[in-house]
Design an enzyme around this catalytic site. Structure first.
Site, PDB file in Angstrom:
ATOM      1  N   GLU A   1       0.801  -1.233   0.000  1.00 49.49           N
ATOM      2  CA  GLU A   1       0.000   0.000   0.000  1.00 49.49           C
ATOM      3  C   GLU A   1       0.834   1.284   0.000  1.00 49.49           C
ATOM      4  O   GLU A   1       0.777   2.081   0.949  1.00 49.49           O
ATOM      5  CB  GLU A   1      -0.954   0.010   1.197  1.00 49.49           C
ATOM      6  CG  GLU A   1      -1.906  -1.163   1.209  1.00 49.49           C
ATOM      7  CD  GLU A   1      -2.879  -1.119   2.393  1.00 49.49           C
ATOM      8  OE1 GLU A   1      -2.744  -0.240   3.251  1.00 49.49           O
ATOM      9  OE2 GLU A   1      -3.784  -1.969   2.437  1.00 49.49           O
TER      10      GLU A   1
ATOM     11  N   GLU B   1      -5.608  -8.526   0.715  1.00 49.50           N
ATOM     12  CA  GLU B   1      -6.271  -8.173   1.978  1.00 49.50           C
ATOM     13  C   GLU B   1      -7.726  -7.866   1.686  1.00 49.50           C
ATOM     14  O   GLU B   1      -8.034  -7.171   0.702  1.00 49.50           O
ATOM     15  CB  GLU B   1      -5.679  -6.901   2.622  1.00 49.50           C
ATOM     16  CG  GLU B   1      -4.317  -7.069   3.216  1.00 49.50           C
ATOM     17  CD  GLU B   1      -3.801  -5.784   3.874  1.00 49.50           C
ATOM     18  OE1 GLU B   1      -4.610  -4.926   4.301  1.00 49.50           O
ATOM     19  OE2 GLU B   1      -2.569  -5.658   3.939  1.00 49.50           O
TER      20      GLU B   1
HETATM   21  O1  IFM Z   1      -4.196  -3.095   9.221  1.00 42.86           O
HETATM   22  C1  IFM Z   1      -4.150  -2.573   7.928  1.00 42.86           C
HETATM   23  C2  IFM Z   1      -3.014  -3.168   7.140  1.00 42.86           C
HETATM   24  O2  IFM Z   1      -1.790  -3.009   7.782  1.00 42.86           O
HETATM   25  C3  IFM Z   1      -2.925  -2.548   5.776  1.00 42.86           C
HETATM   26  N1  IFM Z   1      -4.208  -2.573   5.100  1.00 42.86           N
HETATM   27  C4  IFM Z   1      -5.373  -2.163   5.843  1.00 42.86           C
HETATM   28  C5  IFM Z   1      -5.439  -2.842   7.178  1.00 42.86           C
HETATM   29  C6  IFM Z   1      -6.674  -2.372   7.954  1.00 42.86           C
HETATM   30  O3  IFM Z   1      -6.624  -1.010   8.163  1.00 42.86           O
END
Ligand code: IFM
Length: 447
Positions: free
Chosen positions: A167, A352
């Site tokens: 990210e 994710e």
């Molecule tokens: O916890 C985070 C993760 O580290 C990166 N993506 C989003 C998740 C939730 O906010």
């Protein structure tokens, strides 16, 4: 997709975590401090003064956590490496004990039949490198490639998959523009420089991998499809800007070798000129794209917002998670189709997806989390829809395996499908974990 509506037998079903959020013991065995260690120990920056000092104690409990993964039936696990465990000073001297931890972890996963997907950078930059300017220093591309090469040499024979960065948009927007995340800067001029150096570091690591690695390497981006809050031209233009800033700023250089044409005017006088050769360095062939998806952006023109001059508005008819993110499963299908449309058909993993909800305790000790079950069900269905429409989706990872340290929000938000009692470190499978287990066992039949 098979004709019977089931996910393919070789589909990767996983869960995801990140080093600073779960490991604990950030300075153990010769590790150096990361910017998150420093940030969380600075009073007032993280809710309730929470730190990652103990977190889920995964550093010591990783074997038990692998056993939990086996119980879930996952065949993949995405985790990240703490750069400063390997290079306590950010570069130079290698800490063998740090490497040993990840060797043990990967061996344990392999023995359990679980495919490791390793993220090299999930936000915990060595503090020693931040002292040299961190992502603002052009040399960081080389520091990152050296660190990556050390990891490839140490672990590639165990056949993990690799992701360079997690990210990059969040790193720059949260860490350099608005400041709620480490290193906590608030500087418009720094933002495009940090973004550019993240991309250069990604490219340098991919190039290094082609020289020494044999498997697959990609990058993980968080994508948020943008929709106008109204039919007005102002809002439709805001959508274009928000999309350029959040989504295309990172993918266009990687796949097309240039920034979106909107960016110079969005950044105005803060937009630097970049050497042409940087774009050849960034545009390296990658083997897959990791997409993190949580919500959409219902977008309204807003002059007060820096850079994209657009803001996210609430949808009064929608359900929201505890982090105030609209539950919008259709957005996952839409964004996957958009990636295929804009960048071509390439292997994609949803690296994710998940939600923070309040998980009320029950008298008998079970944890019922119907909202998370509903969220996961709808999003995995949305992923299946995209596959049925031709997206080359190869895997899905729930965020997260465990409740963990949610950055500036500390332990106040729980994303796990496994509950963690942070007093005792007791793990309890929530209802959503049982649901996910059924989905995996039936290859999506239980959806
Ligand atoms: O916890 C985070 C993760 O580290 C990166 N993506 C989003 C998740 C939730 O906010």
């Amino acid at each position: 997709m098979t004709h019977d509506n089931l996910f393919p037998p070789d589909f990767l079903w996983g869960t995801a975590t990140a080093a600073y959020q779960v490991e604990g013991s950030p300075l153990a065995d010769g590790a150096g401090p990361s910017i998150w260690h420093r940030f969380s120990h600075t009073p007032g920056l993280v809710l309730n003064g929470d730190t990652g000092d103990v977190a889920c104690d995964h550093y010591h409990r990783y074997e038990a956590d692998i056993a939990l993964m086996r119980e879930l039936g996952v065949n993949a696990y995405r985790f990240s490496i703490s750069w400063s465990r390997i290079f306590p000073d950010g570069k130079g001297r290698v800490n063998e004990k740090g490497l040993d931890f990840y060797r043990r972890l990967v061996d344990g996963l392999r023995a359990a039949g679980i495919q490791p997907l390793i993220t090299l950078f999930h936000w915990d930059l060595p503090a020693a490198l931040d002292d040299r300017g961190g992502w603002l220093n052009r040399n960081i591309a080389r520091w990152f490639a050296d660190y990556a090469t050390t990891m490839f040499r140490a672990l590639d024979d165990r056949q993990p998959m690799w992701a360079t960065l997690n990210e990059p948009w969040v790193v720059t927007d949260g860490g350099y523009l608005h400041g709620p995340l480490a290193p906590g800067h608030r500087n418009w001029f720094e933002t495009p420089i940090a973004a550019h150096n993240l991309l250069r570091a990604h490219g340098a690591a991919v190039a290094a991998y082609r020289a020494v690695g044999k498997g697959q390497i990609g990058i993980v981006v968080n994508l948020e499809p943008k929709y106008p809050a109204s039919e007005s031209e102002e809002d439709r233009n805001a959508v274009v800007r928000a999309d350029a800033y959040m989504n295309r700023q990172y993918l266009d250089p990687i796949f097309k070798g240039s920034y979106p044409k909107e960016l110079p005017s969005l950044y105005g006088e803060a937009w630097p000129s970049f050497p042409d050769s940087d774009f050849e360095d960034i545009r390296q062939r990658i083997d897959f794209l990791g997409v993190n998806y949580y919500t959409r952006g219902l977008t309204r023109h807003d002059d007060k917002k820096m850079i994209e001059r657009a803001d996210r508005v609430r949808n009064p008819r929608a359900a929201y998670t505890e982090t105030s993110w609209e539950v919008f499963p259709q957005g996952l299908t839409d964004i996957l189709l958009w990636v295929r449309e804009r960048y071509g058909k390439l292997p994609i993993y949803i690296t994710e997806n998940g939600a923070a909800f309040y998980d009320p305790p029950t008298a008998d000790g079970t944890i019922e989390d119907p909202l998370r079950v509903d969220y996961l069900r709808k999003h995995i269905r949305a992923a299946r829809d995209a596959m049925q429409r031709g997206v080359d989706l190869r895997g899905y990872f729930v965020w997260s395996l465990l409740d963990n340290f949610e950055w500036a929000l500390g332990y106040s938000k729980r994303f796990g499908i496994i509950h963690v009692d942070f007093q005792t470190q007791k793990r309890t499978l929530k209802r959503s974990a049982h649901f996910y287990k059924d989905v995996i066992r039936t290859r999506g039949g239980a959806l």
